[in-house]
Design an enzyme around this catalytic site. Structure first.
Site, PDB file in Angstrom:
ATOM      1  N   HIS A 157     -42.965 -47.260  32.450  1.00 21.93           N
ATOM      2  CA  HIS A 157     -42.078 -46.998  31.382  1.00 21.93           C
ATOM      3  C   HIS A 157     -42.129 -47.958  30.120  1.00 21.93           C
ATOM      4  O   HIS A 157     -41.105 -49.297  30.737  1.00 21.93           O
ATOM      5  CB  HIS A 157     -41.007 -46.482  31.601  1.00 21.93           C
ATOM      6  CG  HIS A 157     -40.046 -45.891  30.229  1.00 21.93           C
ATOM      7  ND1 HIS A 157     -40.922 -44.712  30.329  1.00 21.93           N
ATOM      8  CD2 HIS A 157     -39.206 -45.557  29.543  1.00 21.93           C
ATOM      9  CE1 HIS A 157     -40.500 -43.935  28.935  1.00 21.93           C
ATOM     10  NE2 HIS A 157     -39.650 -44.988  28.685  1.00 21.93           N
ATOM     11  N   ILE A 158     -42.492 -48.528  29.261  1.00 17.75           N
ATOM     12  CA  ILE A 158     -42.633 -49.544  28.351  1.00 17.75           C
ATOM     13  C   ILE A 158     -40.945 -49.618  27.978  1.00 17.75           C
ATOM     14  O   ILE A 158     -40.018 -48.979  27.985  1.00 17.75           O
ATOM     15  CB  ILE A 158     -43.424 -48.966  26.909  1.00 17.75           C
ATOM     16  CG1 ILE A 158     -43.132 -50.745  25.753  1.00 17.75           C
ATOM     17  CG2 ILE A 158     -42.571 -48.148  25.943  1.00 17.75           C
ATOM     18  CD1 ILE A 158     -44.069 -50.860  24.723  1.00 17.75           C
ATOM     19  N   HIS A 159     -40.270 -50.877  28.092  1.00 14.45           N
ATOM     20  CA  HIS A 159     -39.068 -51.479  27.373  1.00 14.45           C
ATOM     21  C   HIS A 159     -38.866 -52.576  26.882  1.00 14.45           C
ATOM     22  O   HIS A 159     -40.310 -54.218  27.360  1.00 14.45           O
ATOM     23  CB  HIS A 159     -38.427 -51.498  29.088  1.00 14.45           C
ATOM     24  CG  HIS A 159     -39.245 -52.339  30.590  1.00 14.45           C
ATOM     25  ND1 HIS A 159     -39.750 -51.988  30.630  1.00 14.45           N
ATOM     26  CD2 HIS A 159     -38.595 -53.662  30.766  1.00 14.45           C
ATOM     27  CE1 HIS A 159     -40.682 -52.737  31.874  1.00 14.45           C
ATOM     28  NE2 HIS A 159     -39.785 -53.725  31.793  1.00 14.45           N
ATOM     29  N   LEU A 160     -37.803 -52.912  26.316  1.00 15.84           N
ATOM     30  CA  LEU A 160     -37.783 -54.803  25.430  1.00 15.84           C
ATOM     31  C   LEU A 160     -36.936 -54.833  25.264  1.00 15.84           C
ATOM     32  O   LEU A 160     -35.601 -53.730  26.399  1.00 15.84           O
ATOM     33  CB  LEU A 160     -37.688 -53.446  23.756  1.00 15.84           C
ATOM     34  CG  LEU A 160     -37.025 -54.960  22.834  1.00 15.84           C
ATOM     35  CD1 LEU A 160     -38.232 -55.693  22.897  1.00 15.84           C
ATOM     36  CD2 LEU A 160     -36.560 -53.979  21.648  1.00 15.84           C
ATOM     37  N   LEU A 212     -37.226 -47.706  35.867  1.00 12.91           N
ATOM     38  CA  LEU A 212     -35.988 -48.116  35.171  1.00 12.91           C
ATOM     39  C   LEU A 212     -36.142 -46.071  34.734  1.00 12.91           C
ATOM     40  O   LEU A 212     -35.157 -45.804  33.722  1.00 12.91           O
ATOM     41  CB  LEU A 212     -37.988 -48.561  33.873  1.00 12.91           C
ATOM     42  CG  LEU A 212     -37.663 -49.462  33.830  1.00 12.91           C
ATOM     43  CD1 LEU A 212     -38.512 -50.192  32.990  1.00 12.91           C
ATOM     44  CD2 LEU A 212     -36.329 -50.203  33.640  1.00 12.91           C
TER      45      LEU A 212
END
Length: 292
Positions: A208-211, A121
């Site tokens: 890696h944070i993802h919405l 990502l």
């Protein structure tokens, strides 16, 4: 004697693959192990390769060799199958088949190298060809393997590894991510016909944070298995508003223990909750819920 030990360590035994494919391997031996050859029915070829490293060194020669992975989604991966077992030591970064076990372990995990699949990502979000929107706080990309007709990922520029890394001062950022998600839905040509959800996977496999901003038709050839389905239609998928509320209330995000088991639940329609036996049958069933 030390040269012999080094040579044994990189021993390769080749048998007739046609008769005994399970023996057609490269077999590494550790220091102190002995080789005993007891099968006299088939010939073996023993080849010794010089090992330029020294035992106990920390150089490249002694680093574990990671097994290659084949990705089929931003959140799903599997090991490439090979006819021969590769000469390597077990990788501590290998994922369990349900995508949850590694993340649930209490022992701290080392950061993955930049080229590891879980860092994909971070590469995609920097690629202008992947970006569909960006501002000073976030970037939006299309999921490479969408699980519905519309499937976007909203990622912050700030480096945040996972939900567990969130703190109270991230509330405004998460609210902005949801606002951007709302904007993506409004500009969608089918926004009036399709229902959307915004949320996070409880235990994402990608760093890696993802919405996720995903339409609820789930009409996609990339939705292939139970894990894909249950990761978006059970409690494994946590609504964005719920995460924000938890962060405002507790100053952190707590993931329920055993949430990875949600991926093993039976296949149930997310609209009428009717259970289906297989993914093909589920997809056929979902057609009755698609807008005309």
């Amino acid at each position: 004697m030390s040269l012999w030990v080094k040579a044994i360590r990189l021993l390769a035994i080749t048998a007739y693959q046609r008769h005994f494919p399970h023996l057609y391997n490269q077999v590494p031996l550790k220091k102190g192990q002995k080789l005993c050859m007891v099968n006299q029915l088939y010939p073996y070829t023993v080849r010794f390769t010089e090992d330029t490293s020294t035992f106990g060194s920390t150089g490249e020669g002694n680093k574990p060799v990671k097994r290659p992975y084949q990705k089929d989604s931003h959140g799903d991966e599997k090991e490439k199958e090979s006819p021969a077992f590769k000469m390597s030591t077990p990788s501590h970064t290998e994922q369990a088949s349900n995508g949850a076990s590694v993340a649930e372990k209490a022992t701290p995990q080392k950061a993955e190298p930049a080229g590891h699949w879980s860092q994909g990502l971070k590469v995609s979000m920097q690629d202008p060809k992947m970006q569909v929107y960006k501002d000073e706080k976030v970037v939006v990309i299309k999921d490479k393997y969408p699980k519905a007709r519309y499937h976007w990922l909203v990622l912050p520029w700030e480096s945040i590894s996972s939900l567990k890394a969130l703190r109270a001062d991230h509330c405004e950022l998460l609210k902005h991510m949801q606002t951007v998600g709302d904007r993506m839905i409004k500009q969608c040509p089918d926004a009036q016909k399709l229902r959307f959800r915004q949320g996070y996977h409880a235990i994402p496999s990608m760093s890696h944070i993802h919405l996720h901003v995903i339409s609820q038709d789930f009409d996609s050839s990339c939705l292939k298995n139970k894990k894909h389905w249950n990761s978006f239609t059970t409690d494994y998928f946590i609504d964005s508003q719920e995460i924000i509320a938890m962060l405002e209330r507790d100053g952190k995000v707590s993931v329920k223990e055993g949430v990875g088991e949600q991926l093993k639940l039976p296949l149930r329609c997310h609209v009428c909750r009717k259970e289906q036996a297989t993914i093909p049958k589920l997809k056929d069933h979902l057609k009755i819920h698609l807008p005309s």
